[in-house]
Design a protein around this motif. Structure first.
Motif, PDB file in Angstrom:
ATOM      1  N   VAL A 129       0.839  -1.199   0.000  1.00  0.00           N
ATOM      2  CA  VAL A 129       0.000   0.000   0.000  1.00  0.00           C
ATOM      3  C   VAL A 129       0.878   1.255   0.000  1.00  0.00           C
ATOM      4  N   ALA A 130       1.939   1.244   0.825  1.00  0.00           N
ATOM      5  CA  ALA A 130       2.855   2.388   0.883  1.00  0.00           C
ATOM      6  C   ALA A 130       3.547   2.614  -0.447  1.00  0.00           C
ATOM      7  N   ASN A 131       3.881   1.528  -1.141  1.00  0.00           N
ATOM      8  CA  ASN A 131       4.506   1.639  -2.463  1.00  0.00           C
ATOM      9  C   ASN A 131       3.605   2.372  -3.450  1.00  0.00           C
ATOM     10  N   VAL A 132       2.320   2.021  -3.443  1.00  0.00           N
ATOM     11  CA  VAL A 132       1.366   2.667  -4.349  1.00  0.00           C
ATOM     12  C   VAL A 132       1.161   4.126  -3.958  1.00  0.00           C
ATOM     13  N   LEU A 133       1.027   4.377  -2.659  1.00  0.00           N
ATOM     14  CA  LEU A 133       0.806   5.748  -2.191  1.00  0.00           C
ATOM     15  C   LEU A 133       2.000   6.649  -2.491  1.00  0.00           C
ATOM     16  N   PHE A 134       3.208   6.059  -2.536  1.00  0.00           N
ATOM     17  CA  PHE A 134       4.399   6.844  -2.832  1.00  0.00           C
ATOM     18  C   PHE A 134       4.323   7.479  -4.217  1.00  0.00           C
ATOM     19  N   TYR A 135       3.646   6.810  -5.151  1.00  0.00           N
ATOM     20  CA  TYR A 135       3.517   7.345  -6.502  1.00  0.00           C
ATOM     21  C   TYR A 135       2.190   8.051  -6.718  1.00  0.00           C
ATOM     22  N   ALA A 136       1.379   8.122  -5.672  1.00  0.00           N
ATOM     23  CA  ALA A 136       0.094   8.812  -5.764  1.00  0.00           C
ATOM     24  C   ALA A 136       0.086  10.112  -4.966  1.00  0.00           C
ATOM     25  N   ILE A 137       0.597  10.071  -3.739  1.00  0.00           N
ATOM     26  CA  ILE A 137       0.497  11.239  -2.859  1.00  0.00           C
ATOM     27  C   ILE A 137       1.381  12.405  -3.308  1.00  0.00           C
ATOM     28  N   PRO A 138       2.715  12.228  -3.421  1.00  0.00           N
ATOM     29  CA  PRO A 138       3.533  13.389  -3.829  1.00  0.00           C
ATOM     30  C   PRO A 138       3.155  13.935  -5.204  1.00  0.00           C
ATOM     31  N   SER A 139       2.876  13.046  -6.149  1.00  0.00           N
ATOM     32  CA  SER A 139       2.568  13.488  -7.515  1.00  0.00           C
ATOM     33  C   SER A 139       1.267  14.278  -7.585  1.00  0.00           C
ATOM     34  N   SER A 140       0.327  13.987  -6.689  1.00  0.00           N
ATOM     35  CA  SER A 140      -0.944  14.715  -6.684  1.00  0.00           C
ATOM     36  C   SER A 140      -0.895  15.956  -5.802  1.00  0.00           C
ATOM     37  N   LEU A 141      -0.046  15.948  -4.767  1.00  0.00           N
ATOM     38  CA  LEU A 141       0.033  17.099  -3.864  1.00  0.00           C
ATOM     39  C   LEU A 141       0.949  18.194  -4.383  1.00  0.00           C
ATOM     40  N   ASN A 142       1.996  17.821  -5.137  1.00  0.00           N
ATOM     41  CA  ASN A 142       2.953  18.827  -5.613  1.00  0.00           C
ATOM     42  C   ASN A 142       2.302  19.945  -6.415  1.00  0.00           C
ATOM     43  N   PRO A 143       1.456  19.640  -7.415  1.00  0.00           N
ATOM     44  CA  PRO A 143       0.827  20.747  -8.154  1.00  0.00           C
ATOM     45  C   PRO A 143      -0.128  21.564  -7.291  1.00  0.00           C
ATOM     46  N   VAL A 144      -0.756  20.927  -6.297  1.00  0.00           N
ATOM     47  CA  VAL A 144      -1.653  21.661  -5.401  1.00  0.00           C
ATOM     48  C   VAL A 144      -0.863  22.643  -4.549  1.00  0.00           C
ATOM     49  N   VAL A 145       0.257  22.159  -3.988  1.00  0.00           N
ATOM     50  CA  VAL A 145       1.093  23.004  -3.131  1.00  0.00           C
ATOM     51  C   VAL A 145       1.628  24.192  -3.926  1.00  0.00           C
ATOM     52  N   TYR A 146       2.170  23.936  -5.115  1.00  0.00           N
ATOM     53  CA  TYR A 146       2.711  25.025  -5.923  1.00  0.00           C
ATOM     54  C   TYR A 146       1.612  25.920  -6.468  1.00  0.00           C
ATOM     55  N   GLY A 147       0.464  25.333  -6.791  1.00  0.00           N
ATOM     56  CA  GLY A 147      -0.641  26.142  -7.292  1.00  0.00           C
ATOM     57  C   GLY A 147      -1.172  27.102  -6.248  1.00  0.00           C
ATOM     58  N   LEU A 148      -1.204  26.676  -4.987  1.00  0.00           N
ATOM     59  CA  LEU A 148      -1.718  27.514  -3.910  1.00  0.00           C
ATOM     60  C   LEU A 148      -0.680  28.508  -3.400  1.00  0.00           C
ATOM     61  N   GLN A 149       0.594  28.115  -3.417  1.00  0.00           N
ATOM     62  CA  GLN A 149       1.639  28.945  -2.825  1.00  0.00           C
ATOM     63  C   GLN A 149       2.269  29.937  -3.797  1.00  0.00           C
ATOM     64  N   THR A 150       2.257  29.632  -5.089  1.00  0.00           N
ATOM     65  CA  THR A 150       2.938  30.479  -6.059  1.00  0.00           C
ATOM     66  C   THR A 150       1.946  31.440  -6.704  1.00  0.00           C
ATOM     67  N   LYS A 151       2.179  32.723  -6.520  1.00  0.00           N
ATOM     68  CA  LYS A 151       1.261  33.760  -6.985  1.00  0.00           C
ATOM     69  C   LYS A 151       1.099  33.731  -8.494  1.00  0.00           C
ATOM     70  N   GLU A 152       2.206  33.598  -9.245  1.00  0.00           N
ATOM     71  CA  GLU A 152       2.148  33.635 -10.702  1.00  0.00           C
ATOM     72  C   GLU A 152       1.342  32.470 -11.258  1.00  0.00           C
ATOM     73  N   ILE A 153       1.494  31.284 -10.662  1.00  0.00           N
ATOM     74  CA  ILE A 153       0.735  30.120 -11.130  1.00  0.00           C
ATOM     75  C   ILE A 153      -0.742  30.289 -10.811  1.00  0.00           C
TER      76      ILE A 153
END
Length: 312
Positions: free
Chosen positions: A272-296
């Motif tokens: 389960v952790a193996n699958v989540l490793f390729y699901a969680i960061p890949s889905s959270l990264n654009p959210v984090v940058y989208g919310l934190q970066t003004k230009e985006i």
């Protein structure tokens, strides 16, 4: 056939062990996650490519991260979704398994190296603002990107070459997808060398990434404290907090997978952790940058505004 030289040409991947009744919600969840990963990450890359306001070294370097996330999710999740629909184990050739393992490890490693070069960009921007455009020119951006991918792929290739030489005594991959530990566990030979090399490489990667991130942030903090500039502090906190959140998510998922691989009693949790490793960061990264970066954020607003205006 002599033991010590035989290798299975076809391997069986056990996949996730889920019940028939839970397969549908698991499939739906993973499919939606994969769809979000592809749309969000590829969408950010296209937006940066089309918006001239985002044609800056910071965003060109950042493009490496959503590309890595989209490709790594594609390497793992579609095959897993196919297995859930088929409700059976998946068979894969040994060569294809090695190729998938190379993609899995090189792409997960590239996330670390990409974050390092992004941190270097922020260090130059905050600590040497007058020299930023001189240092971070197009040649430097390309050079840093190439270095990040070379560091991520060359060691992985060497580790897998060491694993590929082993003979096999089983053909079962006890993992949802192919990776290096699952490959060398096919052998009944002495695996001490493989384990030492694999763990040492992971420790070296962690040490390098943690050291680079720590040194960069400490230098940025030193400059902010020394100059006593409120605007500089605000800029540093805004950009560095985004990098730090992404990095901590990646490091936490990475550590949990590597630790669980060392304990066979927690095989289901590891899968389960193996699958989540390729699901969680890949889905959270654009959210984090989208919310934190003004230009985006502004770019996304313009896209949605255009869609609302066009039908009218």
């Amino acid at each position: 056939m002599e033991n010590g030289s035989y290798r299975y040409e076809i391997l069986r991947i056990e996949g996730l062990r889920i019940t028939r009744y839970s397969s549908y919600p698991v499939f739906a969840l993973l499919f939606l996650i994969y769809l979000f990963i592809m749309v969000s990450n590829i969408g950010i890359v296209i937006m940066i490519a089309m918006d001239k306001a985002l044609h800056k070294p910071m965003y060109f370097l950042f493009c490496n991260l959503p590309l890595s996330d989209a490709i790594s999710a594609t390497v793992v999740l579609p095959g897993l979704l196919k297995d859930i629909v088929a409700e059976s184990d998946r068979y894969i050739s040994f060569v294809a398994c090695v190729i998938q393992a190379f993609g899995v490890h090189s792409l997960s490693t590239s996330a670390h190296t990409i974050i390092i070069i992004m941190a270097f960009d922020r260090y130059v921007a905050i600590c040497h603002p007058l020299r930023y455009h001189t240092i971070m020119n197009n040649v430097m951006v390309v050079r840093l990107s190439v270095i990040a991918w070379i560091i991520a792929t060359v060691p992985v290739g060497a580790i897998l070459a060491l694993t590929a030489r082993l003979s096999h005594c089983t053909s079962v991959i006890s993992n949802p997808f192919c990776d290096n530990p699952s490959l060398f566990k096919l052998s009944c030979e002495n695996l001490l060398l493989n384990q030492i090399v694999g763990l040492s490489t992971a420790v070296m990667l962690w040490t390098m990434s943690i050291s680079c991130i720590a040194v960069t942030y400490l230098k940025i903090a030193h400059v902010c404290i020394k100059k006593q500039n409120s605007m500089l502090k605000g800029k540093a906190i805004k950009t560095c907090s985004t990098h730090l959140i992404v990095y901590l998510i990646l490091l936490g998922c990475d550590c949990s997978v590597i630790i669980l691989h060392r304990f066979s009693a927690y095989e289901e949790l590891r899968n389960v952790a193996n699958v989540l490793f390729y699901a969680i960061p890949s889905s959270l990264n654009p959210v984090v940058y989208g919310l934190q970066t003004k230009e985006i954020r502004q770019g996304l607003k313009q896209i949605f505004l255009r869609r609302k205006v066009i039908p009218g």
